[in-house]
Design a protein around this motif. Structure first.
Motif, short mmCIF file in Angstrom:
data_model
loop_
_atom_site.label_atom_id
_atom_site.label_comp_id
_atom_site.label_asym_id
_atom_site.label_seq_id
_atom_site.Cartn_x
_atom_site.Cartn_y
_atom_site.Cartn_z
N PRO A 82 0.81 -1.23 0.00
CA PRO A 82 0.00 0.00 0.00
C PRO A 82 0.84 1.27 0.00
O PRO A 82 1.98 1.27 0.45
CB PRO A 82 -0.79 -0.13 1.31
CG PRO A 82 0.15 -0.86 2.21
CD PRO A 82 0.87 -1.85 1.33
N TYR A 83 0.27 2.33 -0.54
CA TYR A 83 0.84 3.67 -0.47
C TYR A 83 -0.05 4.48 0.45
O TYR A 83 -1.12 4.94 0.05
CB TYR A 83 0.81 4.34 -1.84
CG TYR A 83 2.08 4.26 -2.65
CD1 TYR A 83 3.30 4.57 -2.10
CD2 TYR A 83 2.03 3.88 -3.99
CE1 TYR A 83 4.46 4.50 -2.85
CE2 TYR A 83 3.17 3.82 -4.76
CZ TYR A 83 4.38 4.13 -4.19
OH TYR A 83 5.52 4.07 -4.94
N GLY A 84 0.32 4.67 1.68
CA GLY A 84 -0.47 5.50 2.59
C GLY A 84 -1.85 4.92 2.86
O GLY A 84 -2.31 4.01 2.18
N GLY A 85 -2.52 5.46 3.85
CA GLY A 85 -3.85 4.96 4.19
C GLY A 85 -3.80 3.70 5.02
O GLY A 85 -2.79 3.00 5.08
N LEU A 86 -4.92 3.39 5.65
CA LEU A 86 -5.01 2.24 6.54
C LEU A 86 -5.49 1.01 5.79
O LEU A 86 -6.45 1.07 5.03
CB LEU A 86 -5.98 2.55 7.69
CG LEU A 86 -6.26 1.40 8.67
CD1 LEU A 86 -5.02 1.07 9.49
CD2 LEU A 86 -7.43 1.76 9.58
N ALA A 87 -4.82 -0.10 6.01
CA ALA A 87 -5.26 -1.39 5.49
C ALA A 87 -5.36 -2.34 6.68
O ALA A 87 -4.36 -2.86 7.17
CB ALA A 87 -4.27 -1.93 4.46
N ALA A 88 -6.59 -2.54 7.17
CA ALA A 88 -6.82 -3.38 8.34
C ALA A 88 -7.02 -4.83 7.93
O ALA A 88 -6.98 -5.18 6.75
CB ALA A 88 -8.02 -2.86 9.13
N ASP A 89 -7.24 -5.68 8.94
CA ASP A 89 -7.28 -7.13 8.74
C ASP A 89 -8.19 -7.57 7.60
O ASP A 89 -7.79 -8.37 6.74
CB ASP A 89 -7.76 -7.84 10.01
CG ASP A 89 -7.31 -7.17 11.29
OD1 ASP A 89 -7.33 -5.93 11.37
OD2 ASP A 89 -6.94 -7.90 12.22
N THR A 126 -3.27 -11.04 10.29
CA THR A 126 -2.94 -10.36 11.54
C THR A 126 -1.49 -9.89 11.55
O THR A 126 -1.17 -8.82 12.07
CB THR A 126 -3.18 -11.30 12.74
OG1 THR A 126 -4.54 -11.73 12.71
CG2 THR A 126 -2.92 -10.59 14.05
N SER A 127 -0.58 -10.68 10.97
CA SER A 127 0.83 -10.31 10.95
C SER A 127 1.07 -9.05 10.13
O SER A 127 2.03 -8.33 10.35
CB SER A 127 1.68 -11.46 10.38
OG SER A 127 1.43 -11.61 8.99
N LYS A 128 0.17 -8.75 9.16
CA LYS A 128 0.34 -7.58 8.32
C LYS A 128 0.05 -6.30 9.10
O LYS A 128 0.38 -5.21 8.66
CB LYS A 128 -0.61 -7.65 7.11
CG LYS A 128 -0.53 -8.94 6.32
CD LYS A 128 0.85 -9.23 5.81
CE LYS A 128 0.88 -10.43 4.89
NZ LYS A 128 0.44 -11.69 5.50
N ASP A 129 -0.59 -6.43 10.25
CA ASP A 129 -0.93 -5.26 11.05
C ASP A 129 0.22 -4.78 11.91
O ASP A 129 0.22 -3.65 12.38
CB ASP A 129 -2.11 -5.59 11.98
CG ASP A 129 -3.37 -5.91 11.21
OD1 ASP A 129 -3.49 -5.45 10.07
OD2 ASP A 129 -4.22 -6.63 11.73
#
Length: 294
Positions: A82-89, A126-129
């Motif tokens: 991702p470029y900026g911004g939130l990416a949740a589970d 979950t690990s991506k968070d």
């Protein structure tokens, strides 16, 4: 000169070795017209055998949904960043499953540069968070309301000190993000989970902390929802707006929102063809009367 050689080397790396291609952003539109913009990009990914795809999280999510609709298998694409911004589970899981890729969450700012990244573990959303900072590049801290460091599992605001810029050092720069400390390491590396921007963090009527991560996971749990925004229009009154790609019954979502926000009755949910981004090009998930102050 060294500057000219460095510029030539950079051009060769970007255009010949890495073959980086920068595309215009997607303009806001209903799903049908959005797909008309997305399809040429997908075709380009297939034709050019692209291996790494970067973009705003919402754009990546839409591309993944469209790939599913077209029943495509893009076997060359391996990594999404991702470029900026939130990416949740939830968003990460959708993107990984629909594109069959590994989602790598990089974290940084234009002022400081790279701050950290998540570990590459395909299939484990979950690990991506969890972001692990680069201790040789930045010194990161999470501070509470009184400016004191919080312990593991604690929540606060993230501030960083740039360790590379010695000419004009950035010291204890407030990123503007609310994070949760996962682990502190002896080498000054900090592992944390991004919960969202400070102005998108608040406490509900029951006193529970509501973050942008919670809202994104809730709204995007159903892939028929393309985008969302929650507006606080009174002390105990909220209105949600969603964009969908097909018919969607909002009753279940309204009930879930009522429980999450600690309300006595479900909030109003408006369905629109699309939502407009902010001036920065990013999409705002929450607009409230009084943001939580740290």
């Amino acid at each position: 000169s060294n500057a000219i050689l460095s510029d030539i080397k950079g051009r060769i790396e970007r255009q010949l070795i890495l073959k980086r291609r920068i595309l215009p952003p997607l303009d806001p539109a209903d799903w049908q017209n959005l797909c008309e913009q997305i399809d040429p990009y997908i075709d380009l990914i297939v034709e050019q055998r692209i291996e790494v795809l970067r973009g705003l999280p919402m754009f990546l999510y839409w591309i993944a949904l469209r790939v599913q609709e077209r029943k495509l298998i893009i076997d060359t694409l391996k990594v999404v960043i991702p470029y900026g911004g939130l990416a949740a589970d939830t968003m990460v899981s959708h993107i990984e499953q629909l594109l069959d890729v590994c989602f790598i969450n990089n974290y940084g700012t234009g002022e400081v540069g790279a701050i950290g990244c998540a570990r590459r573990e395909k299939g484990n959303a979950t690990s991506k968070d969890v972001i692990y900072t680069f201790p040789s590049m930045v010194f990161a801290e999470v501070l509470d309301d009184d400016g004191q460091p919080v312990g593991e599992e604690g929540i606060g605001r993230l501030v960083v000190t740039d360790l590379n810029n010695t000419a004009m050092p950035i010291i204890r720069y407030d990123i503007g993000d609310t994070v949760q400390v996962i682990k502190k390491f002896s080498n000054s590396c900090l592992a944390f989970r991004i919960l969202g921007r400070k102005h998108e963090t608040f406490r509900n009527q029951d006193g529970h902390l509501i973050t942008a991560r919670i809202l994104q996971n809730l709204f995007l749990s159903d892939t028929r929802v393309l985008n969302y925004r929650l507006d606080q229009i009174g002390t105990k009154k909220y209105r949600a707006t969603i964009a969908v790609r097909e018919t969607f019954d909002t009753s279940t979502l309204a009930q879930q929102l009522m429980e999450t926000l600690g309300l006595q009755r479900p909030p109003t949910i408006k369905v629109k063809p699309f939502l407009l981004p902010e001036g920065s090009g990013k999409y705002l998930g929450l607009k409230q009367l009084n943001a939580l102050q740290w």
